[in-house]
Write a protein that holds these residues in place. Structure first.
Motif, short mmCIF file in Angstrom:
data_model
loop_
_atom_site.label_atom_id
_atom_site.label_comp_id
_atom_site.label_asym_id
_atom_site.label_seq_id
_atom_site.Cartn_x
_atom_site.Cartn_y
_atom_site.Cartn_z
N CYS A 87 45.45 -21.35 -66.77
CA CYS A 87 46.81 -21.97 -66.83
C CYS A 87 47.58 -21.73 -65.16
CB CYS A 87 47.56 -22.36 -68.54
SG CYS A 87 46.77 -22.78 -69.52
N THR A 88 46.93 -20.56 -65.12
CA THR A 88 47.56 -20.18 -63.95
C THR A 88 47.38 -20.86 -62.59
OG1 THR A 88 47.19 -18.03 -64.07
CG2 THR A 88 47.93 -17.99 -62.15
N HIS A 89 46.44 -21.95 -62.95
CA HIS A 89 46.09 -22.58 -61.41
C HIS A 89 45.72 -23.82 -61.80
CE1 HIS A 89 44.88 -17.94 -59.28
NE2 HIS A 89 46.80 -19.04 -58.82
N ASN A 92 47.94 -25.95 -64.64
CA ASN A 92 49.67 -25.47 -64.59
C ASN A 92 50.40 -26.17 -64.67
OD1 ASN A 92 51.85 -24.69 -63.55
ND2 ASN A 92 51.44 -23.07 -62.36
#
Length: 127
Positions: A87-89, A92
């Protein structure tokens, strides 16, 4: 997730296989066993160009090039759902609208990027 697999044409990429084989050997063996038998998408030479555009437009940082390659590879292969726990990149929510616009601009629209829980629903789901 295993009970859902027969309902979909599940594919993976060499990028996923490479990442799964990293780290602790026992954990890597378990990850690779989970991927065993899943068709591997062919390498698309255009993936680097799409990934570079994702980075150029600041949707992902240069340090996340492998993540941009995951998105590019799936989009170029016509994958309908890209499931990820990143979910960071990748998943997102702040950047997804921009990623979708770029993919549409490149003629690669139609892929939904989400986490497995978003795709399958939660334990208390009534459906």
């Amino acid at each position: 997730m295993d009970e859902q697999r027969p309902l979909y044409d599940v594919v993976t990429s060499q990028l996923v296989m490479d990442e799964a084989s990293m780290g602790d050997p026992d954990a890597a063996a378990r990850r690779l066993a989970t991927l065993d038998g899943i068709p591997v998408l062919p390498v698309n030479p255009d993936a680097a160009t799409v990934a570079d555009e994702i980075i150029r437009r600041s949707m992902m940082p240069p340090s996340a090039r492998i993540d941009a390659l995951h998105v590019a590879t799936a989009a170029l292969a016509g994958v309908e759902y890209l499931l990820t726990q990143n979910c960071t990149h990748i998943a997102n929510a702040r950047e997804l609208p921009r990623v979708y616009r770029l993919l549409d601009e490149l003629g690669l629209s139609g892929m939904l990027i989400c986490t497995p829980i978003e795709f399958l629903g939660g334990d208390d789901d009534d459906t």
